[in-house]
Write an enzyme that holds these catalytic residues in place. Structure first.
Site, PDB file in Angstrom:
ATOM      1  N   ASN A 109       0.811  -1.221   0.000  1.00 37.05           N
ATOM      2  CA  ASN A 109       0.000   0.000   0.000  1.00 37.05           C
ATOM      3  C   ASN A 109       0.846   1.273   0.000  1.00 37.05           C
ATOM      4  O   ASN A 109       0.521   2.232  -0.697  1.00 37.05           O
ATOM      5  CB  ASN A 109      -0.955   0.012   1.206  1.00 37.05           C
ATOM      6  CG  ASN A 109      -1.926  -1.145   1.167  1.00 37.05           C
ATOM      7  OD1 ASN A 109      -1.938  -1.911   0.199  1.00 37.05           O
ATOM      8  ND2 ASN A 109      -2.736  -1.295   2.211  1.00 37.05           N
ATOM      9  N   THR A 154     -11.341  37.455 -34.151  1.00 43.49           N
ATOM     10  CA  THR A 154     -12.191  37.118 -33.006  1.00 43.49           C
ATOM     11  C   THR A 154     -13.465  36.534 -33.620  1.00 43.49           C
ATOM     12  O   THR A 154     -13.842  36.933 -34.735  1.00 43.49           O
ATOM     13  CB  THR A 154     -12.546  38.344 -32.128  1.00 43.49           C
ATOM     14  OG1 THR A 154     -13.362  39.225 -32.898  1.00 43.49           O
ATOM     15  CG2 THR A 154     -11.322  39.098 -31.638  1.00 43.49           C
ATOM     16  N   HIS A 155     -14.069  35.590 -32.956  1.00 48.67           N
ATOM     17  CA  HIS A 155     -15.232  34.875 -33.512  1.00 48.67           C
ATOM     18  C   HIS A 155     -14.919  34.269 -34.888  1.00 48.67           C
ATOM     19  O   HIS A 155     -15.808  34.153 -35.727  1.00 48.67           O
ATOM     20  CB  HIS A 155     -16.453  35.797 -33.639  1.00 48.67           C
ATOM     21  CG  HIS A 155     -16.800  36.533 -32.384  1.00 48.67           C
ATOM     22  ND1 HIS A 155     -17.724  36.082 -31.472  1.00 48.67           N
ATOM     23  CD2 HIS A 155     -16.309  37.697 -31.870  1.00 48.67           C
ATOM     24  CE1 HIS A 155     -17.808  36.938 -30.466  1.00 48.67           C
ATOM     25  NE2 HIS A 155     -16.956  37.927 -30.674  1.00 48.67           N
ATOM     26  N   SER A 276      -4.119   9.923 -48.983  1.00 49.99           N
ATOM     27  CA  SER A 276      -5.401   9.234 -49.016  1.00 49.99           C
ATOM     28  C   SER A 276      -5.258   7.961 -49.847  1.00 49.99           C
ATOM     29  O   SER A 276      -4.489   7.911 -50.798  1.00 49.99           O
ATOM     30  CB  SER A 276      -6.446  10.154 -49.659  1.00 49.99           C
ATOM     31  OG  SER A 276      -7.475   9.385 -50.250  1.00 49.99           O
ATOM     32  N   LYS A 282      -4.334  13.967 -52.430  1.00 50.08           N
ATOM     33  CA  LYS A 282      -4.546  14.443 -51.058  1.00 50.08           C
ATOM     34  C   LYS A 282      -3.273  14.471 -50.221  1.00 50.08           C
ATOM     35  O   LYS A 282      -2.434  13.585 -50.289  1.00 50.08           O
ATOM     36  CB  LYS A 282      -5.565  13.546 -50.338  1.00 50.08           C
ATOM     37  CG  LYS A 282      -6.999  13.751 -50.717  1.00 50.08           C
ATOM     38  CD  LYS A 282      -7.546  15.147 -50.428  1.00 50.08           C
ATOM     39  CE  LYS A 282      -7.721  15.492 -48.990  1.00 50.08           C
ATOM     40  NZ  LYS A 282      -8.925  14.997 -48.383  1.00 50.08           N
ATOM     41  N   ASN A 284      -2.981  15.233 -46.181  1.00 59.09           N
ATOM     42  CA  ASN A 284      -3.800  15.574 -45.013  1.00 59.09           C
ATOM     43  C   ASN A 284      -2.949  15.951 -43.804  1.00 59.09           C
ATOM     44  O   ASN A 284      -1.882  15.385 -43.591  1.00 59.09           O
ATOM     45  CB  ASN A 284      -4.713  14.396 -44.662  1.00 59.09           C
ATOM     46  CG  ASN A 284      -5.705  14.097 -45.775  1.00 59.09           C
ATOM     47  OD1 ASN A 284      -6.146  15.012 -46.479  1.00 59.09           O
ATOM     48  ND2 ASN A 284      -6.026  12.830 -45.959  1.00 59.09           N
ATOM     49  N   GLU A 289      -4.447  16.905 -36.817  1.00 60.41           N
ATOM     50  CA  GLU A 289      -5.757  16.346 -36.454  1.00 60.41           C
ATOM     51  C   GLU A 289      -5.654  15.436 -35.237  1.00 60.41           C
ATOM     52  O   GLU A 289      -6.526  15.434 -34.361  1.00 60.41           O
ATOM     53  CB  GLU A 289      -6.352  15.585 -37.643  1.00 60.41           C
ATOM     54  CG  GLU A 289      -6.798  16.530 -38.748  1.00 60.41           C
ATOM     55  CD  GLU A 289      -7.255  15.787 -40.002  1.00 60.41           C
ATOM     56  OE1 GLU A 289      -7.697  14.644 -39.910  1.00 60.41           O
ATOM     57  OE2 GLU A 289      -7.148  16.383 -41.089  1.00 60.41           O
ATOM     58  N   GLN A 321      -6.277   0.421  -7.655  1.00 63.74           N
ATOM     59  CA  GLN A 321      -5.469  -0.159  -8.735  1.00 63.74           C
ATOM     60  C   GLN A 321      -5.855   0.451 -10.090  1.00 63.74           C
ATOM     61  O   GLN A 321      -5.087   0.399 -11.044  1.00 63.74           O
ATOM     62  CB  GLN A 321      -5.646  -1.677  -8.757  1.00 63.74           C
ATOM     63  CG  GLN A 321      -4.748  -2.398  -9.754  1.00 63.74           C
ATOM     64  CD  GLN A 321      -4.699  -3.886  -9.486  1.00 63.74           C
ATOM     65  OE1 GLN A 321      -4.189  -4.315  -8.458  1.00 63.74           O
ATOM     66  NE2 GLN A 321      -5.243  -4.690 -10.382  1.00 63.74           N
TER      67      GLN A 321
END
Ligand code: ARG
Length: 475
Positions: A109, A154-155, A276, A282, A284, A289, A321
């Protein structure tokens, strides 16, 4: 090897053994366990439970065992319940029945939580060092792009022009806070639980504060029940890692967006992209990601442990545990993710033409008009309204703000003079924000240099802690 069984008449059922077994994931604690045992050995000799001669045999046995573990010639087997059982079996293999003496005065313990804490100190420091590398990559890209002016958002809408270096190095500041959190975590959790025994302390460990210091901790816990129950340090570590995961997800999202054809702010190097299986053209942004996606499991791991701990009775319960796998997973994932994100940032090629071409688009200089009027004594609320009118005028007439004719300006507001024109360019707008946190290239450069110094000081602190735990954790 079972560490118990004397009072049992029947063998454990196979399903019970399977459920109970943790050695396949806690085996990584073995190196820490050996070191804790070596400290414990000194303690047992000191109080006379072990003779010097037996102590020397056990010490050699532990060191030989450590060597075999390092070389891979000793490992756990099917019948070992956990790392503690496996190590004791190994020590008995080295020293015969005497190997069983190491168990005196300590319990799994207090042992498990001591091993776990040392493991975490070791690995969070490694993560802190990796964060430093990532900050270095962001900062050096920042320094290269100090004078590239970008649209600030912003936004997710164009807001005001900014130095692209500021955009890149904003991440450095959040990651530096993560390093600081790790150092603060270490300082507050630098208490050794060793000596708590099962829960009440042990007469065979009269001076836990001594073994605490021998290991490198600042001191020992002051309540043995708390010592074996405390997993705050693990929950906090999971929070820190979740926070790092969230920070990496924000970098990831940005790189995904920026590498899109629409933005074209960055070309992610081939080394950090994938293709891909069907579309040959492609490329990626998978590293980005995954940086974004993995935040889910970091947060999940934190939640897992908090739920295990909720309403759990104090002292050891087998529920505990369940504390290790979420922690090990977060550590493993970060050790994998951080170098990839650092590599992606280091090798990225930013595309200044695309970054700056839209810096003024969306009337990002409208605030300059409001600030100009405010400086001329117009109340800001009115100045804001007037700048809005200028935008409206431009939209109706297909113009940019710096294309409004002088007489038209005067009609909008009598205080809009020709001296306004010199302010309506992105360089002037960016350059005018000279405060320590502002976006002028000079300010950004100073902020980066300041942060570099701070991060260097963190690195010194990291090596100071490693030295304090020398022998117990990797150097
Ligand atoms: N494998 C256990 C764990 O990781 C070790 C402690 C077991 N202690 C006990 N009393 N059963 O938590």
């Amino acid at each position: 090897m079972a560490l118990w069984g004397g009072r049992f008449k029947a063998q454990a059922d196979d399903s019970m053994r399977e459920l109970s077994r943790s050695v396949h994931f806690d085996w990584r604690l073995a190196p820490y366990e050996i070191e804790v045992n070596l400290v414990h050995l000194e303690n047992l000799i000191e109080i006379g439970v072990l003779s010097k001669g037996d102590g020397a045999i056990l010490k050699k046995g532990l060191n030989d065992l450590a060597k075999k573990i390092g070389e891979g010639s000793f490992s756990y087997i099917e019948s070992d319940e956990d790392v503690h059982s496996a190590i004791e079996r190994g020590l008995i293999g080295e020293c015969g029945a005497l190997g069983g003496s190491i168990r005196a005065g300590r319990s799994r313990n207090d042992l498990v939580v001591t091993d776990f804490k040392l493991y975490l100190i070791d690995h969070l420091l490694e993560i802190a060092s990796m964060l430093k590398e990532l900050i270095g990559a962001l900062n050096s890209q920042g320094i290269t792009h100090l004078n590239i002016i970008a649209p600030g958002f912003t936004h997710t809408q164009h807001a005001q022009p900014i130095s692209f270096a500021q955009e890149l190095t904003k991440h450095s500041f959040s990651l530096a806070r993560d390093i600081e959190r790790i150092l603060d975590w270490q300082r507050r959790n630098s208490l050794s639980p060793f000596g708590a025994g099962a829960l009440a302390g042990s007469p065979l460990q009269p001076t836990p504060e001594v073994s605490a210091k021998q290991m490198g901790f600042n001191g020992a816990h002051k309540n043995s029940i708390d010592a074996v129950s405390d997993r705050d340090f693990a929950a906090e570590a999971l929070f820190i890692m979740a926070m790092i995961g969230v920070h990496l997800s924000r970098i990831g999202e940005e790189f995904v967006l920026w590498s899109s054809t629409e933005f074209n702010f960055v070309e992610i190097s081939d080394a950090f992209s994938t293709g891909s299986s069907i579309m040959p053209q492609k490329k990626n942004a998978d590293a980005a990601e995954l940086a974004r996606g993995k935040s889910g499991r970091f947060i999940g791991n934190l939640t897992t442990l908090l739920v295990v701990l909720k309403a759990l009775p104090f002292a050891y319960n087998r529920d505990l545990q369940e504390d290790k796998e979420p922690v090990f997973d977060s550590i493993d994932q970060l050790l994998m993710l951080l170098p990839a994100v650092t590599g992606m940032v280091q090798s990225a090629t930013f595309i200044p033409q695309s970054i700056s071409s839209g810096a003024a688009a969306g009337f990002t200089l409208a605030t300059e008009i409001a600030d100009y009027l405010a400086k001329k004594g117009v109340p800001f609320a009115e100045a804001h309204e007037v700048a809005g009118k200028c935008v409206q005028y431009c939209e109706s007439n297909g113009l940019e703000l710096d294309q409004i004719a002088e007489d038209a300006l005067l009609k909008i507001h009598p205080k809009l003079g020709r001296d306004l024109y010199q302010l309506l360019n992105v360089e002037a707008a960016v350059g005018s924000r000279k405060s320590i946190m502002g976006t002028s290239p000079k300010s950004v450069e100073m902020a980066i240099k300041h942060l570099d110094k701070e991060v260097d000081a963190f690195a010194k602190e990291i090596s100071r802690i490693r030295t304090a735990f020398s022998g117990m954790i990797s150097q």
